[in-house]
Design an enzyme around this catalytic site. Structure first.
Site, short mmCIF file in Angstrom:
data_model
loop_
_atom_site.label_atom_id
_atom_site.label_comp_id
_atom_site.label_asym_id
_atom_site.label_seq_id
_atom_site.Cartn_x
_atom_site.Cartn_y
_atom_site.Cartn_z
N GLU A 1 34.92 98.22 25.69
CA GLU A 1 35.99 98.63 25.81
C GLU A 1 36.35 99.64 26.65
O GLU A 1 37.47 99.88 26.83
CB GLU A 1 37.22 97.96 24.95
CG GLU A 1 37.33 96.09 24.93
CD GLU A 1 37.14 95.57 25.96
OE1 GLU A 1 37.55 95.68 26.72
OE2 GLU A 1 37.44 94.54 25.40
N GLU B 1 64.68 96.58 13.40
CA GLU B 1 63.52 97.78 13.68
C GLU B 1 63.03 97.14 15.01
O GLU B 1 62.18 98.47 15.51
CB GLU B 1 62.40 98.14 12.29
CG GLU B 1 62.48 98.52 11.70
CD GLU B 1 63.84 100.33 11.74
OE1 GLU B 1 62.93 100.96 12.06
OE2 GLU B 1 65.38 100.28 11.74
N HIS C 1 42.97 92.80 17.28
CA HIS C 1 43.28 91.55 17.33
C HIS C 1 44.41 90.84 16.62
O HIS C 1 43.81 89.87 15.93
CB HIS C 1 41.27 89.96 17.07
CG HIS C 1 40.93 90.47 17.95
ND1 HIS C 1 39.61 90.98 18.23
CD2 HIS C 1 40.82 92.02 19.67
CE1 HIS C 1 38.87 90.85 18.96
NE2 HIS C 1 39.60 91.65 19.51
N HIS D 1 42.24 98.92 20.00
CA HIS D 1 42.11 97.86 20.32
C HIS D 1 42.48 97.08 19.12
O HIS D 1 41.54 97.01 18.37
CB HIS D 1 41.21 97.51 21.59
CG HIS D 1 40.91 96.21 21.84
ND1 HIS D 1 42.15 95.15 22.06
CD2 HIS D 1 39.79 95.62 21.31
CE1 HIS D 1 41.63 93.81 22.01
NE2 HIS D 1 40.38 94.41 21.96
N HIS E 1 43.97 86.89 23.21
CA HIS E 1 42.89 88.09 22.39
C HIS E 1 43.93 88.63 21.81
O HIS E 1 42.81 89.31 20.75
CB HIS E 1 41.92 88.72 23.81
CG HIS E 1 40.96 89.62 23.86
ND1 HIS E 1 40.21 90.52 24.35
CD2 HIS E 1 40.83 90.57 23.11
CE1 HIS E 1 39.02 91.12 24.20
NE2 HIS E 1 39.65 90.88 22.52
P1 13P Z 1 33.20 95.79 21.25
O1 13P Z 1 32.06 95.57 20.01
O2 13P Z 1 32.39 96.71 21.82
O3 13P Z 1 34.17 97.11 21.04
O4 13P Z 1 34.33 94.97 21.52
C1 13P Z 1 34.63 94.52 20.74
C2 13P Z 1 36.48 93.48 21.37
O5 13P Z 1 37.30 93.86 20.94
C3 13P Z 1 35.94 93.43 22.84
O6 13P Z 1 37.49 93.25 23.06
ZN ZN Z 2 38.99 93.06 22.13
#
Ligand code: 13P
Ligand code: ZN
Length: 263
Positions: A109, A162, A134, A132, A203
């Site tokens: 990413e 909040e 999840h 980033h 995602h």
């Molecule tokens: P990477 O292992 O390349 O960082 O990817 C993980 C991920 O969350 C892809 O969106």
């Molecule tokens: Zn990801």
């Protein structure tokens, strides 16, 4: 604590919150030149990586970036194999100066991370960090909620007092897109002109800010709002936070909040 120790502590916390399973999630952090100088004896490029988007505005900057395929779970015990310190060498090339010892590359990413840095630096000179992750409830919500950003913003603001205080600018939302390329990078960075947080439907979440505490706090607050939403959205609601209550909060906390959501 140096910048590596500080970062791996946050990566470990993100893992323990269950927001970064396996190799899920990635981080990139602008490191100040003086911090790099006191960390590296000499600046030597180990390997280079090329990207087909324009990085002119960040040439010369240093970034700590998690490796592709690396697990947040392992970063604290072995930073040198799981993270890399990079310098932007020219408008299309980054060079590894330290880390990723087993030969690995930066996160898949990276185009999104660097594009987000470029955009956020235009609106905030103190900006330094992109994370980033999840988070479960954000992903759940993206399955059952319409994708309209004002509607997401309003629902998240109304889940807890909040929310509007922590993300008064609201939240950006992208439909499902193919991850790992420049197209999703461009779309995310475009949203970052207005927001510090962008949902990637089905995602996860991209978040930005000045430092590790601020960005971790933003993720925590957004994910908690999403968790409350997932727990109550199909229940009978007796009372809630009204538009007027949100306006009261905005006035009390002197917030510049996203227009068109509650007025
Ligand atoms: P990477 O292992 O390349 O960082 O990817 C993980 C991920 O969350 C892809 O969106
Ligand atoms: Zn990801």
């Amino acid at each position: 604590m140096n910048f590596i120790e500080e970062t791996v502590d946050i990566l470990d916390l993100l893992y323990k919150h269950n927001w970064d399973e396996r190799n899920g999630g990635n981080l990139s952090y602008i490191i100040k030149e003086e911090e790099v100088k006191s960390f590296l004896k000499e600046e030597k490029v180990i390997r280079t990586y090329h990207y087909d988007f324009d990085m002119s505005s960040i040439v010369g900057k240093y970034f700590l970036i998690t490796g592709t395929g690396k697990y947040f779970k392992n970063c604290k015990k072995d930073p040198e194999n799981n993270l890399g310190l990079f310098k932007i060498l020219d408008k299309n090339t980054i060079g590894l100066l330290w880390g990723l010892k087993d030969g690995g590359g930066p996160t898949s990413e990276t185009p999104t991370h660097l594009s987000c840095h470029i955009e956020r630096l235009k609106v905030d000179k103190e900006h330094r960090l992109v994370i980033h992750c999840h988070p479960t409830n954000i992903i759940c919500m993206s399955h059952i909620h319409e994708l309209d950003e004002n509607s997401w913003t309003k629902d998240l603001w109304k889940m807890q007092t909040e929310s509007i205080v922590v993300f008064p600018e609201g939240i950006g939302v992208l439909p499902w897109m193919l991850c790992g390329g420049t197209e999703i990078g461009k779309a995310t960075a475009d949203k970052m002109k207005e927001y510090r947080a962008v949902v990637w439907s089905q995602h996860g979440l991209f978040t930005t800010g000045k430092n590790l505490d601020e960005v971790f706090g933003l993720i925590e607050t957004i994910e908690k709002a999403a968790e409350i939403y997932m727990k109550i959205f199909d229940k009978k609601i007796y009372q809630s936070i009204s538009d007027e209550n949100l306006k009261e909060l905005a006035k009390a906390f002197k917030l510049t909040y996203k227009k068109g959501v509650i007025d």
